[in-house]
Design an enzyme around this catalytic site. Sequence first.
Site, PDB file in Angstrom:
ATOM      1  N   HIS A 263       0.781  -1.243  -0.029  1.00 12.83           N
ATOM      2  CA  HIS A 263       0.053  -0.180   0.023  1.00 12.83           C
ATOM      3  C   HIS A 263       0.910   1.234   0.065  1.00 12.83           C
ATOM      4  O   HIS A 263       0.577   2.078  -0.930  1.00 12.83           O
ATOM      5  CB  HIS A 263      -0.886   0.053   1.215  1.00 12.83           C
ATOM      6  CG  HIS A 263      -1.806   1.169   1.441  1.00 12.83           C
ATOM      7  ND1 HIS A 263      -3.137   1.173   0.922  1.00 12.83           N
ATOM      8  CD2 HIS A 263      -1.475   2.564   1.829  1.00 12.83           C
ATOM      9  CE1 HIS A 263      -3.756   2.263   1.113  1.00 12.83           C
ATOM     10  NE2 HIS A 263      -2.778   3.206   1.798  1.00 12.83           N
ATOM     11  N   GLU A 264       1.811   1.246   0.837  1.00  9.28           N
ATOM     12  CA  GLU A 264       2.576   2.454   1.080  1.00  9.28           C
ATOM     13  C   GLU A 264       3.577   2.654  -0.224  1.00  9.28           C
ATOM     14  O   GLU A 264       3.980   3.651  -0.597  1.00  9.28           O
ATOM     15  CB  GLU A 264       3.637   2.651   2.224  1.00  9.28           C
ATOM     16  CG  GLU A 264       2.557   2.459   3.615  1.00  9.28           C
ATOM     17  CD  GLU A 264       1.342   3.597   4.008  1.00  9.28           C
ATOM     18  OE1 GLU A 264       1.690   4.571   3.221  1.00  9.28           O
ATOM     19  OE2 GLU A 264       0.438   3.470   4.644  1.00  9.28           O
ATOM     20  N   HIS A 267       1.791   4.601  -2.759  1.00  6.42           N
ATOM     21  CA  HIS A 267       1.794   5.975  -2.580  1.00  6.42           C
ATOM     22  C   HIS A 267       3.347   6.631  -2.968  1.00  6.42           C
ATOM     23  O   HIS A 267       3.465   7.499  -3.686  1.00  6.42           O
ATOM     24  CB  HIS A 267       1.555   6.243  -1.206  1.00  6.42           C
ATOM     25  CG  HIS A 267       0.250   6.364  -0.576  1.00  6.42           C
ATOM     26  ND1 HIS A 267      -0.847   6.977  -0.984  1.00  6.42           N
ATOM     27  CD2 HIS A 267      -0.291   5.600   0.453  1.00  6.42           C
ATOM     28  CE1 HIS A 267      -1.950   6.734  -0.468  1.00  6.42           C
ATOM     29  NE2 HIS A 267      -1.440   5.923   0.545  1.00  6.42           N
ATOM     30  N   GLU A 293      -4.990   8.009  -2.686  1.00 15.41           N
ATOM     31  CA  GLU A 293      -5.262   6.518  -1.980  1.00 15.41           C
ATOM     32  C   GLU A 293      -5.498   5.562  -3.373  1.00 15.41           C
ATOM     33  O   GLU A 293      -5.606   4.569  -3.195  1.00 15.41           O
ATOM     34  CB  GLU A 293      -6.295   6.784  -1.188  1.00 15.41           C
ATOM     35  CG  GLU A 293      -6.718   5.972  -0.305  1.00 15.41           C
ATOM     36  CD  GLU A 293      -5.692   5.667   0.761  1.00 15.41           C
ATOM     37  OE1 GLU A 293      -4.627   6.650   0.708  1.00 15.41           O
ATOM     38  OE2 GLU A 293      -5.430   4.492   1.354  1.00 15.41           O
TER      39      GLU A 293
END
Length: 500
Positions: A263-264, A267, A293
Site C-alpha cells: 500500500h505505502e 503511494h 489513495e
Amino acid sequence: METRELWKKYEAEMFKISAYKLALSTVEFDAETIAPVKGDAYRNPRVSYLYGEMFSLQTAPEFIELLEELSTREDLSFEQARTIKWQLKDLEAIRYVPKNLYVEYSQLALESSQAWEKAKNNDDYKMFEPYLLRIIEMSKKLLEYRHSDAEGYNVYLGDYEPGMTIEKYDEFFDLIKKELVPLIKEISSKEKIRNDFVYRNYPAEIQRKMMNKILEYMNFDLEAGLISETEHPFTNSISKGDNRITTHYYENNLLSSIFSVVHEAGHATYNYQVSDELAETYLFDNMSSGMHESQSRLMENYLARRSSFWDNLFPYMKELFPEQLNDVSQSDFIKAANATECSLIRTEADELTYPLHILIRYEIEKGIFDGTVDVNDLENIWNDKYEEYLGVRPQKASEGILQDVHWSGGSFGYFPTYALGSGYAAQFVRAMSRDINIDECMRNNEFIKIKEWLKEHIHKYGGLNTPLEQIKIATGEDFNPRYYIGYLKNKYSRLYGIKK
Ligand code: ZN
C-alpha cells in the site's frame, strides 16, 4: 514586469518555502520513527516555530500579490497557470487565519497526536478526549477564517478532494450501503475461509527479509526511498528522489505488514514517477487524497491480492517460513488474503467491509459539523455504529475510537477519500487491462510494465489535473462508482460461491 521575470521571483520564493518543508518533513519523519520521546518537549516548540516561519513566507502579502499577478498573465504555460491556480486554492485554507491562531493550532495538533498515542497505549479514551474536543472546536473556529465557496464540513471535504461535497458523498455511500451491506450479510452465513496459518508466529526479523523481496519485485528504487518502522504505517515523499515508507511488524500476523508495505509503496511510487519537469514544482505532491489513495489501493488490493502477483514471491516466502507455511498452498494463501469478515480495525479490514469502516467515520464527522452528533458521547456513538453496520462492538478504545491517528491532527474530511480512492482504482484497473495483460506482467516478473502504464496515464501528471479530469484522461470516461461496486460483488460472490 515581464512574466518571465515574475516567474523567476516566484521560483525564488518557492525555493525558500521548500527549504522549510524539507526541514519540517525530515524532523517529523525522525520524530515518528527514531527520535526519543524525552526530546518532545524541546522539539515541539521549535517545530512550531519553523511552521510559523513557513506560514509567514506562504502568506506574506507580497508573495500572495505575486501569485495573484501571475494568475492574470495570459502568457503562462498550462502547467504554470495550473500551478498558480492550485496554490491560490490551497492558500485560501490558511491565508486569512491569524498567525498566532495558526501556530496555536499546529502546537495543539502536535500535542494532541502525542496524547492520542499515549491514550491508545493505555486503552483510555478519556486521556485523549479533552484534546479531541479542543481539536474539534478549533477546526470549527478555523472555518470562520475561510473564504471558500463551500460551507461547514463541505469546506474540509473539498480541501481533500476538490469537487466533492456532502451531497456527492451521500450518493456514493448510499450505493455502498444498498449494494454491499446485503452481500456482507449473506457471506456471514457462508462457511469461513481457512486462515489459521495467518496467525502463526512470524518473527519480525524474517518478515523484514520478505518485505525487501516484495519491494524488489515491485521495482521499488531503494536509492530513492527507504522503509522504516512506526506504530501507524505512512509514506513521506520528501522529494522525487526521497520517498520514505513505514510499516509495523506484527509477529502473530503474516498479512498485515505485507499489504501495508505494498500500500505505502503504491503511494511512494506515485510521487517517484511524477515527471522530471514537475518534480521540483508545487505539482509534485498536491494530488488529491482520493487520487493518492487510488494508487496505493490499486497496488494493495487490485494487484497484490491476485494470485499472479505471488507466482514469483510465494516460493520464497515458503523458504523463509518453512514450518509456518508447511501445510499452506499458494491458493490457500490467496484465499486467506481475500477473505472477508466483519472486524473492528479499519487498517486490517478486507476490501469488502472496508468502505463500511469509512462510512461510519463519514457519518460521525458529518454529524460533528452539522451538530447532530453529541461530541461528548463520541465513544458510544462510534461503538453503536460498528454494531449497526458491521455487527461487532469494540470492547477496548484502542480497537474503537482510538484506532486512527487522523482526528488527533484535525484531519476531518480525510477519511471519505479512502473509500473514494478504492472506487477510482477499480476504474483505473479496468482501463489498464484494456492495454496490458496484468496477470502476464506479474507472472513474468515484469511489474515495471504496470508501473509504466501508471506513469504514462496518471503518475507523470503529478497534481496538474483535478481528480475528475485525471480519471477522464486515464480511462476516457467520467468517474463511475459502479465499476467498484461491480468488482466487489463479482469477486466476493465468486469467492464465497454465491449465485448472482
Ligand atoms: Zn494510503
